[in-house]
Design a protein around this motif. Structure first.
Motif, PDB file in Angstrom:
ATOM      1  N   MET A 176       0.848  -1.193   0.000  1.00 55.15           N
ATOM      2  CA  MET A 176       0.000   0.000   0.000  1.00 55.15           C
ATOM      3  C   MET A 176       0.884   1.244   0.000  1.00 55.15           C
ATOM      4  N   ASP A 177       0.601   2.171  -0.898  1.00 46.86           N
ATOM      5  CA  ASP A 177       1.400   3.392  -0.980  1.00 46.86           C
ATOM      6  C   ASP A 177       1.209   4.239   0.271  1.00 46.86           C
ATOM      7  N   PRO A 178       2.272   4.935   0.717  1.00 43.71           N
ATOM      8  CA  PRO A 178       2.129   5.806   1.883  1.00 43.71           C
ATOM      9  C   PRO A 178       1.214   6.991   1.574  1.00 43.71           C
ATOM     10  N   ILE A 179       0.612   7.517   2.619  1.00 41.26           N
ATOM     11  CA  ILE A 179      -0.242   8.698   2.514  1.00 41.26           C
ATOM     12  C   ILE A 179       0.664   9.921   2.414  1.00 41.26           C
ATOM     13  N   ARG A 180       0.525  10.669   1.330  1.00 42.58           N
ATOM     14  CA  ARG A 180       1.352  11.858   1.128  1.00 42.58           C
ATOM     15  C   ARG A 180       0.776  12.995   1.974  1.00 42.58           C
ATOM     16  N   ILE A 181       1.590  13.504   2.900  1.00 45.16           N
ATOM     17  CA  ILE A 181       1.090  14.508   3.832  1.00 45.16           C
ATOM     18  C   ILE A 181       1.960  15.753   3.812  1.00 45.16           C
ATOM     19  N   ASP A 237      -2.369  28.032  -0.868  1.00 46.79           N
ATOM     20  CA  ASP A 237      -2.799  28.215  -2.261  1.00 46.79           C
ATOM     21  C   ASP A 237      -1.686  27.793  -3.219  1.00 46.79           C
ATOM     22  N   ALA A 238      -0.443  28.127  -2.868  1.00 45.61           N
ATOM     23  CA  ALA A 238       0.682  27.735  -3.723  1.00 45.61           C
ATOM     24  C   ALA A 238       0.828  26.217  -3.753  1.00 45.61           C
ATOM     25  N   LEU A 239       0.661  25.579  -2.615  1.00 46.97           N
ATOM     26  CA  LEU A 239       0.743  24.118  -2.573  1.00 46.97           C
ATOM     27  C   LEU A 239      -0.342  23.489  -3.444  1.00 46.97           C
ATOM     28  N   LEU A 240      -1.571  23.995  -3.321  1.00 49.07           N
ATOM     29  CA  LEU A 240      -2.670  23.424  -4.082  1.00 49.07           C
ATOM     30  C   LEU A 240      -2.509  23.675  -5.585  1.00 49.07           C
ATOM     31  N   ALA A 241      -1.897  24.803  -5.934  1.00 47.41           N
ATOM     32  CA  ALA A 241      -1.749  25.146  -7.351  1.00 47.41           C
ATOM     33  C   ALA A 241      -0.532  24.490  -7.993  1.00 47.41           C
ATOM     34  N   GLU A 242       0.567  24.428  -7.241  1.00 48.06           N
ATOM     35  CA  GLU A 242       1.845  24.006  -7.814  1.00 48.06           C
ATOM     36  C   GLU A 242       2.279  22.596  -7.425  1.00 48.06           C
ATOM     37  N   GLY A 243       1.682  22.062  -6.330  1.00 44.13           N
ATOM     38  CA  GLY A 243       2.141  20.786  -5.827  1.00 44.13           C
ATOM     39  C   GLY A 243       3.357  20.977  -4.947  1.00 44.13           C
ATOM     40  N   PRO A 244       3.939  19.891  -4.465  1.00 39.49           N
ATOM     41  CA  PRO A 244       3.616  18.504  -4.791  1.00 39.49           C
ATOM     42  C   PRO A 244       2.244  18.068  -4.267  1.00 39.49           C
ATOM     43  N   ALA A 245       1.682  17.043  -4.900  1.00 40.14           N
ATOM     44  CA  ALA A 245       0.360  16.562  -4.527  1.00 40.14           C
ATOM     45  C   ALA A 245       0.379  15.995  -3.113  1.00 40.14           C
ATOM     46  N   ALA A 246      -0.680  16.292  -2.360  1.00 37.33           N
ATOM     47  CA  ALA A 246      -0.810  15.795  -0.993  1.00 37.33           C
ATOM     48  C   ALA A 246      -2.176  15.136  -0.820  1.00 37.33           C
ATOM     49  N   ASP A 247      -2.172  13.986  -0.165  1.00 35.68           N
ATOM     50  CA  ASP A 247      -3.423  13.304   0.178  1.00 35.68           C
ATOM     51  C   ASP A 247      -3.995  13.839   1.484  1.00 35.68           C
ATOM     52  N   ALA A 248      -3.117  14.351   2.346  1.00 29.04           N
ATOM     53  CA  ALA A 248      -3.517  14.800   3.675  1.00 29.04           C
ATOM     54  C   ALA A 248      -2.701  16.021   4.067  1.00 29.04           C
ATOM     55  N   ILE A 249      -3.273  16.802   4.982  1.00 29.45           N
ATOM     56  CA  ILE A 249      -2.601  17.991   5.492  1.00 29.45           C
ATOM     57  C   ILE A 249      -2.761  18.013   7.005  1.00 29.45           C
ATOM     58  N   ALA A 250      -1.668  18.327   7.705  1.00 23.74           N
ATOM     59  CA  ALA A 250      -1.711  18.608   9.134  1.00 23.74           C
ATOM     60  C   ALA A 250      -1.701  20.118   9.308  1.00 23.74           C
ATOM     61  N   LEU A 251      -2.785  20.656   9.864  1.00 18.20           N
ATOM     62  CA  LEU A 251      -2.904  22.100  10.054  1.00 18.20           C
ATOM     63  C   LEU A 251      -2.411  22.467  11.445  1.00 18.20           C
ATOM     64  N   CYS A 252      -1.275  23.151  11.499  1.00 15.13           N
ATOM     65  CA  CYS A 252      -0.644  23.519  12.763  1.00 15.13           C
ATOM     66  C   CYS A 252      -0.597  25.028  12.943  1.00 15.13           C
ATOM     67  N   THR A 253      -1.468  25.739  12.274  1.00 15.96           N
ATOM     68  CA  THR A 253      -1.541  27.187  12.394  1.00 15.96           C
ATOM     69  C   THR A 253      -2.295  27.571  13.666  1.00 15.96           C
ATOM     70  N   PRO A 254      -2.211  28.834  14.093  1.00 18.32           N
ATOM     71  CA  PRO A 254      -3.104  29.286  15.161  1.00 18.32           C
ATOM     72  C   PRO A 254      -4.562  29.070  14.769  1.00 18.32           C
ATOM     73  N   PRO A 255      -5.441  28.803  15.732  1.00 17.89           N
ATOM     74  CA  PRO A 255      -6.833  28.464  15.400  1.00 17.89           C
ATOM     75  C   PRO A 255      -7.603  29.589  14.721  1.00 17.89           C
ATOM     76  N   GLN A 256      -7.197  30.844  14.944  1.00 20.01           N
ATOM     77  CA  GLN A 256      -7.971  31.954  14.377  1.00 20.01           C
ATOM     78  C   GLN A 256      -7.995  31.955  12.853  1.00 20.01           C
ATOM     79  N   VAL A 257      -7.009  31.357  12.198  1.00 21.16           N
ATOM     80  CA  VAL A 257      -6.945  31.393  10.731  1.00 21.16           C
ATOM     81  C   VAL A 257      -7.188  30.016  10.116  1.00 21.16           C
TER      82      VAL A 257
END
Length: 308
Positions: free
Chosen positions: A1-6, A52-72
């Motif tokens: 099984m391929d790893p989950i790209r994060i 936005d740059a990640l989504l437009a330019e890649g690399p492709a990701a299957d998952a994202i860990a959001l570690c920003t402050p909660p307000q944004v």
């Protein structure tokens, strides 16, 4: 099984100290990118200045860990979910309960996994504490969470802003444990929030809860602690007293003391992989609800100004 790209969005202290080692130590994941407008990222890992740059330019990701402050976090999370990307939300999962509910509905609609991650629930003593308490009558609970903010959150201005939670940023960790190990739900009766006169969020809080069976639960939060730090939960039962200390890492039962390995974030990412593989979400907002209730019903007291 391929790893989950994060990818990790928000490269601060918690991401570097906890998320990166946990991801690299789990063969289910492959770290493909980091995102931050202020940080240079990690050596050998593609880095972008914005989501936005990640989504437009890649690399492709299957998952994202959001570690920003909660307000944004809501806008970022919603844009990722619109692409069907699985999401790991660092605690707290959002700045408001309503936005977390909206994200949960969006994730369900697109078939993405959404994980509201409460790392303290994966501390070594928490699971055995939950099992031991399941068959006990709870008589009284004391939560003592006292630490020095200058040591643990130096220079983090966002944490003092509305939505940053102030002393509830660590305090919500205690509530994530308590809501998980106590066999009955509990609710707020009264609270006092202590705010520095130059800050919008509290530096200390004194809170009284009561569970559905009538047991009193007292919570003492303070960011002005000097000397030894305290992250303790004491539960008095009909079979003796249980104590969780060091944020849940050490469990003391009437029969003795247990101390396990620190695997909080390893446990989180193991669970996240299971959710993704199984097409499920895990969005428990109980700790955030209790914090929101404290802000809703708490009496405010003003104290001396706080400066880092």
């Amino acid at each position: 099984m391929d790893p989950i790209r994060i990818a990790i969005v928000g490269i601060g202290k918690i991401a570097r100290d906890q998320h990166v080692p946990a991801i690299r130590g789990n063969g289910a994941f492959s770290l493909v990118a980091t995102v931050s407008p202020l940080d240079a990222g990690l050596e050998g890992v593609p880095h972008l200045a914005s989501l936005d740059a990640l989504l437009a330019e890649g690399p492709a990701a299957d998952a994202i860990a959001l570690c920003t402050p909660p307000q944004v976090r809501y806008e970022l999370a919603s844009r990722a979910l619109a692409r069907g990307i699985h999401l790991f939300l660092e605690k707290p999962p959002g700045a408001t309960l309503a936005e977390v509910a909206a994200l949960e509905a969006q994730a369900d609609k697109v078939g993405a996994s959404l994980f509201a991650a409460w790392h303290s629930r994966f501390a070594a003593g928490v699971a055995p504490a939950r099992a031991w308490l399941a068959e006990r009558r709870i008589e009284k609970v004391s939560i003592i969470w006292r630490e020095d903010v200058r040591v643990w959150h130096p220079g983090q201005a966002w944490i003092w802003e509305p939505g940053g939670l102030g002393v509830f940023d660590p305090g919500i960790n205690a509530l994530s444990i308590a809501t998980h190990i106590l066999p009955r739900p509990f609710f707020l009766r009264q609270a006092t929030l202590v705010l520095p006169k130059n800050r919008a969020a509290p530096i200390a809080a004194d809170i009284a809860f009561r569970d559905a069976g009538g047991a009193d639960i007292h919570m003492d939060l303070d960011w002005r602690q000097n000397g030894p730090q305290s992250w303790d939960i004491l539960v008095e039962t009909d079979a003796g007293t249980l104590k969780l200390s060091q944020g849940g890492a050490v469990l003391q039962l009437p029969s003795g003391t247990e101390q396990g390995e620190d695997i909080e974030y390893a446990g989180l990412y193991g669970h996240f992989a299971t959710l993704i593989r199984g097409g499920r979400s895990d969005v428990d907002t109980a700790p955030l609800r209790l914090v929101a209730d404290a802000f809703l019903r708490g009496r405010r007291e003003i104290t001396d100004a706080f400066h880092d």
